[in-house]
Design a protein around this motif. Sequence first.
Motif, PDB file in Angstrom:
ATOM      1  N   ASP A  76     -17.159  10.718  37.356  1.00  0.00           N
ATOM      2  CA  ASP A  76     -17.084  11.364  36.046  1.00  0.00           C
ATOM      3  C   ASP A  76     -16.371  12.709  36.149  1.00  0.00           C
ATOM      4  OD1 ASP A  76     -18.450   9.223  35.153  1.00  0.00           O
ATOM      5  OD2 ASP A  76     -20.389  10.232  34.985  1.00  0.00           O
ATOM      6  N   ALA A 135     -12.928  13.861  34.349  1.00  0.00           N
ATOM      7  CA  ALA A 135     -12.895  15.040  33.482  1.00  0.00           C
ATOM      8  C   ALA A 135     -11.747  15.974  33.866  1.00  0.00           C
ATOM      9  CB  ALA A 135     -14.229  15.788  33.558  1.00  0.00           C
ATOM     10  N   SER A 192      -8.465  14.193  32.728  1.00  0.00           N
ATOM     11  CA  SER A 192      -8.284  14.120  31.275  1.00  0.00           C
ATOM     12  C   SER A 192      -8.012  15.497  30.679  1.00  0.00           C
ATOM     13  CB  SER A 192      -9.525  13.531  30.616  1.00  0.00           C
ATOM     14  OG  SER A 192     -10.585  14.460  30.683  1.00  0.00           O
ATOM     15  N   GLU A 200     -10.593  17.756  30.330  1.00  0.00           N
ATOM     16  CA  GLU A 200     -11.848  18.319  29.829  1.00  0.00           C
ATOM     17  C   GLU A 200     -12.293  19.490  30.682  1.00  0.00           C
ATOM     18  OE1 GLU A 200     -14.836  15.082  28.924  1.00  0.00           O
ATOM     19  OE2 GLU A 200     -13.066  13.941  29.470  1.00  0.00           O
ATOM     20  N   PRO A 206     -12.791   7.277  29.363  1.00  0.00           N
ATOM     21  CA  PRO A 206     -13.974   7.551  30.178  1.00  0.00           C
ATOM     22  C   PRO A 206     -14.940   6.367  30.203  1.00  0.00           C
ATOM     23  CG  PRO A 206     -14.093   8.770  28.126  1.00  0.00           C
ATOM     24  CD  PRO A 206     -12.790   8.054  28.131  1.00  0.00           C
ATOM     25  N   GLU A 259     -18.452   6.307  29.757  1.00  0.00           N
ATOM     26  CA  GLU A 259     -19.514   6.230  28.758  1.00  0.00           C
ATOM     27  C   GLU A 259     -18.890   5.904  27.408  1.00  0.00           C
ATOM     28  OE1 GLU A 259     -22.853   6.712  29.168  1.00  0.00           O
ATOM     29  OE2 GLU A 259     -23.062   6.261  27.049  1.00  0.00           O
ATOM     30  N   ARG A 260     -19.163   4.694  26.939  1.00  0.00           N
ATOM     31  CA  ARG A 260     -18.481   4.247  25.725  1.00  0.00           C
ATOM     32  C   ARG A 260     -18.971   4.985  24.499  1.00  0.00           C
ATOM     33  NH1 ARG A 260     -18.791  -1.204  28.394  1.00  0.00           N
ATOM     34  NH2 ARG A 260     -21.014  -1.125  28.050  1.00  0.00           N
ATOM     35  N   GLY A 315     -20.412   8.009  22.787  1.00  0.00           N
ATOM     36  CA  GLY A 315     -20.663   9.427  22.967  1.00  0.00           C
ATOM     37  C   GLY A 315     -19.595  10.127  23.775  1.00  0.00           C
ATOM     38  N   HIS A 316     -18.833   9.392  24.594  1.00  0.00           N
ATOM     39  CA  HIS A 316     -17.775  10.051  25.344  1.00  0.00           C
ATOM     40  C   HIS A 316     -16.419   9.445  24.959  1.00  0.00           C
ATOM     41  CE1 HIS A 316     -16.493  11.898  29.478  1.00  0.00           C
ATOM     42  NE2 HIS A 316     -15.831  12.369  28.468  1.00  0.00           N
ATOM     43  N   ALA A 317     -16.321   8.130  25.094  1.00  0.00           N
ATOM     44  CA  ALA A 317     -15.070   7.471  24.716  1.00  0.00           C
ATOM     45  C   ALA A 317     -14.984   7.283  23.208  1.00  0.00           C
ATOM     46  CB  ALA A 317     -14.956   6.133  25.415  1.00  0.00           C
TER      47      ALA A 317
END
Lengths: 511, 310
Positions: free
Chosen positions: A294, A298, A301, A303, A335, A337-338, A340-342
């Motif tokens: 993760d 991050a 990406s 983040e 990402p 986590e589908r 809430g994140h993606a």
Amino acid sequence: MSAPLLELRGLRKAYPGVVANDDVGFTVGRGEVHALLGENGAGKSTLVKMVYGLVRPDAGEMRFGGESYTPGSPHEARQTGIAMVFQHFSLFEALDVAENVALGMENPPPMRELAARIREVSETYGLPLDPARLVGDLSAGERQRVEIIRCLLQDPKLLIMDEPTSVLTPQEVDILFETLRKLQAEGTSILYISHKLEEIRTLCDGATILRLGKVVGSCDPREKSARELAEMMVGSELNPPAPQAHDLGEVMLEVNALTVPPASAFGTELRDISLQVRAGEVLGIGGVAGNGQDELLAVLSGEVPVENDKLRFKGEPIGATGPNPRRAKGLLTAPEERLGHAAAPDMSLIENAALSGWVRMGMVKSGFINWSKARAHAEHVIKDFDVRTPGPGNAARALSGGNLQKFVIGREILQKPEVLVVNQPTWGVDASAAAAIRQALLDLAAEGAAVIAISQDLDELMEISTRFAALNEGRLSAPRDAAGLTIDEIGLMLGGAHGMEVAHIHEEAAP
Amino acid sequence: MDFGSINPVLLIAALMLASTPILLAALGELIVEKSGVLNLGVEGMMIVGAISGFIVAVETGSPALGFVAAAIGATIMALIFGVLTQLLLSNQVATGLGLTLFGLGVSALMGQSYVGIRPPASPRLTFFGLSEVPVIGPIAFNQHAMVYVSLALVVAIWWYLKRTRSGLILRAVGESHDAAHALGYSVLKTRFAAIAFGGACAGLGGAFLSLVIVPQWTEGMTAGRGWIALAIVVFASWRPWRVLLGAYLFGGVTVLQLNLQAAGIAIPVELLSMSPYLITILVLVLISSDKRRAAANAPASLGRSFHASA
């Protein structure tokens, strides 16, 4: 002793709009390891929930040890001698190991005695575990040990395991299998759910295959090939993704000796990570969850900004730029986590398509969103990636995990990225959809994009990777050509068995 | 200024009295929150308890019956909250706020003809000669029965959460209701029991105010104590002993600043009046500054609605 241990006949369970199970029947013999196979949504989970007393069947009959069995609750199931290891761990992070074990038992002994028994059983089965540790501090593999030991302490006659190996390294899987064979030798029956067909072929004595809630066949998995099993599950011929030979181009993305401190107390530090990925290649990064995947995503990406020249996109330093400028350049990420994140769970697929696509797809003009373009993009993704949903106006939350995964991956691929980073691209996706996603990633690479695929599924990485590297405790191994790598070699690159072998080889371990 | 007029023994005895309503309400809310439910209606339940207890005590002449009625009245309020949030899955924050407003209103209505009446006296307990012992006597052996009840409750709750199986299940439900459900524990039953217990405690706290401390009925007499109880639970990191500390600290500073005001100290009254709030929050924030441990003790499912999906 001729009666089978568990006998199911004509089981049916319907939910509003869906028949989860229809006329399902099979038997599990004493000391048998029986596999339950099927794609996502085939009704495996509903079926074992009925056996475990969490869901009441609408019709049908269950017999356990020759007697009628109608569990009203998991308590009754446990009293009857059924224990279950859950797919999504049924553990409490803020409680310690002993308390977690106690919650899964009907008549737990006093805590001190229980702690001693946990130690004893964990030594016997080679699953070392400290009863006083908080579950929140344990690795995924250790958490699963908690679940297994919780079951073993009750001397179950039938052990149900729902996808137990998805978070384990190959060596940990071997040790788990040894434990299961030991149990089998003691006469325990095991009902084993997995989508890893090779595992089922090595472990199970019998298999029942479910498709769309119905039994479509049963077989001896040792006599079938993995491909035959997969085709029985899917009900049609499977086309495994085929990489096309093509030349590699220039270096698209480069990471130089990157070190990032952990963002939180539970995070992983990235240590001295260097990698290069060329146009036309798929770099597979394997590793057990929680080893920095993760964090790496991050950083890539945008983040988590890093020093500008640590990260280069086609030679240009981009370490300090944010996600949207990177998207504009052609570096896209999806990402793990589908929800809430993606994707934003309560927003529609159109809105979710616009959230990541507006930069490259020209959906925004002077601050106003062009919704018809966003809708067209969403519909395009739904069509091309076979996302099953009533329409693009549905909330992301309403999609099943596999369908949403197809959507978030497709959303990025259709933006024609030059570099695409995906984390767990097919997690929880059924076999045919997973094959489609992998094929799309390979096609993208063949068209000249660079792809970084981070995954725990080693078979998947072997299938799509040009080169393979392992991420372990925040360190990235030197990438090796994927062709010719064996699973054992990969397992060692991943850090081996994470201490699980201690109980078995401590005699030889001393150098 | 005359600090000599402040008697430390009487001060401690008075602070125990003043703290008891908050302590009772906070202990109830501690159990509610440990089960994963956030009930912001403590203030409303307290004041309904205050008036229910007051009415019954006045009509029957028995303070004991008054306390029973207070517990029942506030429990009914809590169960309204329970039905709305647990069965109808309404938002817990909004429902809790609504419960407070509803409680303030309905208590005013119930109490219309009870303003200005004195309730039957609820005497302090005396223990033969022990109550006469200097220093210890007034503090430990000459308090109202509910003070002892509240202190016993601290020990009982600590023991319950730490040592009993039922307490373990309660914590498990608050930590992950999905996992608890999967293991076959009834999330709804556990939470309803916790919500009812929280209501009863808040009611007792309210009645202690209207029957013992003040003692009379005025509208809105809880004056924010329910909110303080809520804050204390959070800042005490959901630990019963720290709840006791927080409640007594608040009560102590309240009594002290009243004494200081009476002594004519040259600090603006407004500053003195806000001091209990400031000091209590400050101390508890400092105690719970270890974020990791505080987070580990916070119920992870707090405020999340549970719906058993199959």
